[in-house]
Design a protein around this motif. Sequence first.
Motif, short mmCIF file in Angstrom:
data_model
loop_
_atom_site.label_atom_id
_atom_site.label_comp_id
_atom_site.label_asym_id
_atom_site.label_seq_id
_atom_site.Cartn_x
_atom_site.Cartn_y
_atom_site.Cartn_z
N THR A 148 0.86 -1.19 0.00
CA THR A 148 0.00 0.00 0.00
C THR A 148 0.89 1.24 0.00
N GLY A 149 0.27 2.40 -0.01
CA GLY A 149 1.03 3.62 0.16
C GLY A 149 1.58 3.70 1.57
N PRO A 150 2.62 4.51 1.82
CA PRO A 150 3.23 4.57 3.16
C PRO A 150 2.28 5.07 4.24
N VAL A 151 1.46 6.07 3.92
CA VAL A 151 0.50 6.57 4.92
C VAL A 151 -0.62 5.55 5.11
N ALA A 152 -1.01 4.89 4.03
CA ALA A 152 -2.05 3.86 4.13
C ALA A 152 -1.58 2.71 5.02
N SER A 153 -0.29 2.39 4.97
CA SER A 153 0.21 1.34 5.86
C SER A 153 0.09 1.76 7.32
N GLY A 154 0.26 3.07 7.57
CA GLY A 154 0.04 3.58 8.93
C GLY A 154 -1.41 3.45 9.34
N PHE A 155 -2.33 3.71 8.39
CA PHE A 155 -3.75 3.53 8.68
C PHE A 155 -4.04 2.09 9.07
N TRP A 156 -3.51 1.13 8.31
CA TRP A 156 -3.77 -0.28 8.62
C TRP A 156 -3.10 -0.71 9.91
N ARG A 157 -1.95 -0.12 10.22
CA ARG A 157 -1.32 -0.40 11.52
C ARG A 157 -2.29 -0.09 12.65
N ILE A 158 -2.98 1.04 12.53
CA ILE A 158 -3.91 1.46 13.58
C ILE A 158 -5.23 0.69 13.49
N ALA A 159 -5.77 0.57 12.26
CA ALA A 159 -7.08 -0.04 12.10
C ALA A 159 -7.08 -1.52 12.50
N ASP B 258 2.13 12.01 13.06
CA ASP B 258 3.49 11.47 13.22
C ASP B 258 3.70 10.28 12.28
N LEU B 259 2.76 9.34 12.28
CA LEU B 259 2.89 8.16 11.42
C LEU B 259 2.89 8.55 9.94
N ALA B 260 2.01 9.48 9.56
CA ALA B 260 1.94 9.90 8.16
C ALA B 260 3.27 10.48 7.70
N SER B 261 3.82 11.40 8.49
CA SER B 261 5.09 12.03 8.14
C SER B 261 6.23 11.02 8.15
N TRP B 262 6.24 10.16 9.17
CA TRP B 262 7.32 9.19 9.32
C TRP B 262 7.31 8.17 8.20
N HIS B 263 6.14 7.64 7.88
CA HIS B 263 6.05 6.61 6.84
C HIS B 263 6.42 7.17 5.47
N LEU B 264 6.12 8.45 5.21
CA LEU B 264 6.57 9.07 3.97
C LEU B 264 8.10 9.18 3.96
N GLY B 265 8.67 9.51 5.12
CA GLY B 265 10.12 9.65 5.21
C GLY B 265 10.87 8.33 5.13
N ILE B 266 10.25 7.26 5.63
CA ILE B 266 10.91 5.95 5.65
C ILE B 266 11.35 5.53 4.26
N LEU B 267 10.54 5.85 3.23
CA LEU B 267 10.85 5.44 1.87
C LEU B 267 11.85 6.37 1.19
N ARG B 268 12.28 7.42 1.89
CA ARG B 268 13.18 8.40 1.29
C ARG B 268 14.52 8.51 2.01
N THR B 269 14.77 7.61 2.96
CA THR B 269 16.04 7.62 3.67
C THR B 269 16.34 6.20 4.14
N LEU C 111 -7.89 9.71 6.10
CA LEU C 111 -8.05 10.95 5.33
C LEU C 111 -6.72 11.38 4.72
N PHE C 112 -5.63 11.25 5.47
CA PHE C 112 -4.31 11.60 4.94
C PHE C 112 -3.98 10.73 3.72
N ALA C 113 -4.23 9.42 3.82
CA ALA C 113 -3.92 8.50 2.73
C ALA C 113 -4.75 8.82 1.49
N TRP C 114 -6.05 9.07 1.69
CA TRP C 114 -6.92 9.41 0.56
C TRP C 114 -6.48 10.74 -0.07
N GLY C 115 -6.15 11.72 0.77
CA GLY C 115 -5.73 13.02 0.27
C GLY C 115 -4.48 12.96 -0.57
N LEU C 116 -3.59 12.01 -0.27
CA LEU C 116 -2.35 11.85 -1.04
C LEU C 116 -2.54 10.94 -2.25
#
Length: 311
Positions: free
Chosen positions: A41-52, A90-101, A205-210
């Motif tokens: 999934t997308g990085p923020v979407a993976s954060g959503f599933w972590r929580i859901a 935090d999760l949205a920002s972090w998961h986006l960063g994980i794929l870039r470093t 909402l973050f995942a859908w928005g992106l």
Amino acid sequence: MHPADAPISALPATSSRAFAALVVANVALAFGPWFVRLADTGPVASGFWRIALAAPLLVALAWGSGGRPVRLSPRLWWILAAGGVCFAADLASWHLGILRTTLANATLFGNSATLIFPVYGFLVARAWPTRTQGVALALAAAGALLLMGRSYQLDPRNLVGDLLCLLAGLLYTVYFICMARARDTMAPLPALALSTLASVVPLLLFAWGLGERVRPGDWAPLIGLALASQVLGQGLMIYALGKLSPLVVGIALLIQPVVAGAVGWIVYGETLGAPDLVGIALVAAALVLVRRGPVAGDAADADIRPVKEPA
């Protein structure tokens, strides 16, 4: 002998259990970036599933423990909601960063609360750190710089990912402060369950928005992320948060980049060099210092402790 000078084996059993929980929590959380990379999934979407995926289990555990969310003050509800929203950001920002470093950098910057959260503890206690605490913070800061410095020099393209992870670390600090306040009057499982529920909708909402892909083809990495990071990692972290000082909790966060660096080395060939190994040694020394407490030269200064655990 002052209790703070006693060897680790002589410290109270509750403190030893809380410290062990803190170590296990950080080890479990360190595997989060790997699961995010494995998710389709997308990085923020993976954060959503972590929580859901974790939320129903956490609610069931909280309910089974007798910690039903009744008679909470409006202020406490707002604190839990704010903590949940900050954790989602935090999760949205972090998961986006994980794929870039690198995994080590993502985990290090994502845990910049290492130095910020102890400062909050000293401000709340209106006390300066003792000499032992100051040395521990200095060692932790030096170790953190060494852990991230070489990686950035090798690949400056990590900068965007590092900045996203740094933003995540600042949001994580706010989440910690909210949860520390909630733990003044709440048991760990109900506090974590309610803050987790508050994170679900913002992350979706973050995942859908992106415009990310939300529906996974492979559930295994997401289930691993939910169980390791949210249920085990955050569960033990919130437990320890109510029993150990912000200084101990903050410095222990550096366990995560050490473990994540090892995973990155083994799985992705993100080799650790001499500076990284020295950084790991400095982090270990800082943990030993804060675990043992003040030395005799610190006079009667005690470690900054959290508010008394509720019954």
